[in-house]
Scaffold this active site. Structure first.
Site, mmCIF file in Angstrom:
data_model
loop_
_atom_site.group_PDB
_atom_site.id
_atom_site.type_symbol
_atom_site.label_atom_id
_atom_site.label_comp_id
_atom_site.label_asym_id
_atom_site.label_seq_id
_atom_site.Cartn_x
_atom_site.Cartn_y
_atom_site.Cartn_z
ATOM 1 N N PRO A 234 -62.768 -75.347 -4.239
ATOM 2 C CA PRO A 234 -62.970 -74.547 -3.043
ATOM 3 C C PRO A 234 -62.145 -75.070 -1.861
ATOM 4 C CG PRO A 234 -65.050 -75.295 -3.984
ATOM 5 C CD PRO A 234 -63.973 -76.062 -4.640
ATOM 6 N N GLU A 235 -61.451 -74.164 -1.217
ATOM 7 C CA GLU A 235 -60.838 -74.469 0.071
ATOM 8 C C GLU A 235 -61.546 -73.549 1.070
ATOM 9 O OE1 GLU A 235 -56.528 -74.592 0.043
ATOM 10 O OE2 GLU A 235 -56.503 -75.325 -2.009
ATOM 11 N N HIS B 210 -77.399 -81.538 -9.021
ATOM 12 C CA HIS B 210 -77.781 -82.734 -8.264
ATOM 13 C C HIS B 210 -78.869 -82.474 -7.226
ATOM 14 C CE1 HIS B 210 -74.454 -84.261 -10.402
ATOM 15 N NE2 HIS B 210 -73.518 -83.775 -9.628
#
Length: 278
Positions: free
Chosen positions: A2-3, A98
């Site tokens: 992702p940018e 997570h």
DNA sequence: AGGCGATCCTGAGGGC
DNA sequence: TGCCCTCAGGATCGCC
């Protein structure tokens, strides 16, 4: 990975699922991926358990989830991170989850939210007050969607490093990664190894304008198609076909046909056209 | 002080 | 077909 466009698209697609909902439970499955600004606070509380979600914010590649009390969760997806809403995969079928949340809307709708990040380049930060998010973001440069030629010229105009390296520096501007750095330099007609001090003010303005346009287009397109990226609804992006140079080393330049060059700059694979970029 | 290189981590994908 | 190796990437730290 992702940018900025992927994170902004994610932020927008996440809104309907989380805004106005109350966090009924939160769990941190891998404590080492989370940085607590207030040690001692239970993880579930730090991860917004009991709070209502009132807003989202974004700076560069970081996404923040805000609550009326000021308690804030900041998410960085790194290169393989995902924020999944109501994944169809049955519980236990997903590896590398997570953190997880359960949210309840006033309507009664329940939403399950997961943070998954196989390579663990991403992570979470929790803040008990919103001003601590601002402090966390204070060392990051202005968002690339609103970057100006003046800013780039003022901060980079006298520096020796390659402009490709500068574009990847989140302290100079926030949100550009390897893909859009190469794409922006191609569109702006600038060779990636050019030093900042060789650029004219016009060059800086053209580069800033190119970045704003390119990133805005990519946001609208839903981000790039890369193997790890999914938006909040599990969809992949579709801007991949629009890449002119990224991933095309050795192929002909789409503009002039010259074979695209590749080299490592700042430890990153860089692709450019010798003919079109000077 | 600025710039560069090493490091973390896992899975996709290419080659044999 | 299956295994193994390489590579990809953001950000941080240490070194020169």
């Amino acid at each position: 990975m992702p940018e900025l466009p992927e994170v902004e698209h994610l932020r927008r697609s996440l809104g309907p699922h989380i805004l106005g909902a109350r966090v009924t439970s939160a769990a941190l499955h891998r404590p080492d991926i989370c940085t607590h600004a207030a040690p001692g606070t239970p993880a579930s509380r730090a991860l917004l358990a009991g709070e209502c979600i009132s807003a989202t914010r974004r700076l560069g590649k970081q996404l923040a989830i805000m609550t009326p009390s000021g308690r804030t969760l900041c998410i960085h997806l790194g290169m393989s991170g995902q924020l999944l809403v109501n994944p169809r995969t049955p519980a236990g079928g997903l590896t590398h989850v997570h953190a997880s949340w359960e949210l309840a809307h006033p309507s009664g709708t329940v939403v399950r939210l997961l943070f998954r990040d196989p390579r663990r380049f991403g992570g979470l930060w929790t803040f008990p007050r919103a001003d601590l998010l601002d402090a966390h973001w204070a060392h990051i440069g202005p968002d690339a969607l609103a970057i100006t030629g003046e800013h780039l010229h003022r901060h980079e105009g006298a520096r020796a490093r390659p402009i490709k390296s500068a574009l990847l520096d989140q302290a100079l501007l926030a949100g550009v990664g390897n893909i859009y750095a190469d794409e922006a330099l191609f569109r702006a007609g600038l060779a990636p190894q050019r030093s900042g001090r060789t650029l004219t003010p016009d060059n800086w303005h053209a580069l800033a304008a190119t970045l704003r346009t390119l990133l805005a287009e990519a946001v609208e397109a839903g981000g790039t198609t890369l193997r790890d990226y999914r938006d909040a609804d599990g969809r992949t992006g579709n801007a991949g076909a629009a890449h002119a140079v990224y991933g095309r080393a050795g192929h002909p330049c789409l503009r002039c046909g010259t074979t695209l060059e590749t080299a490592m700059i700042s430890q990153r694979t860089t692709v450019w056209c010798q003919q079109c970029q000077r």
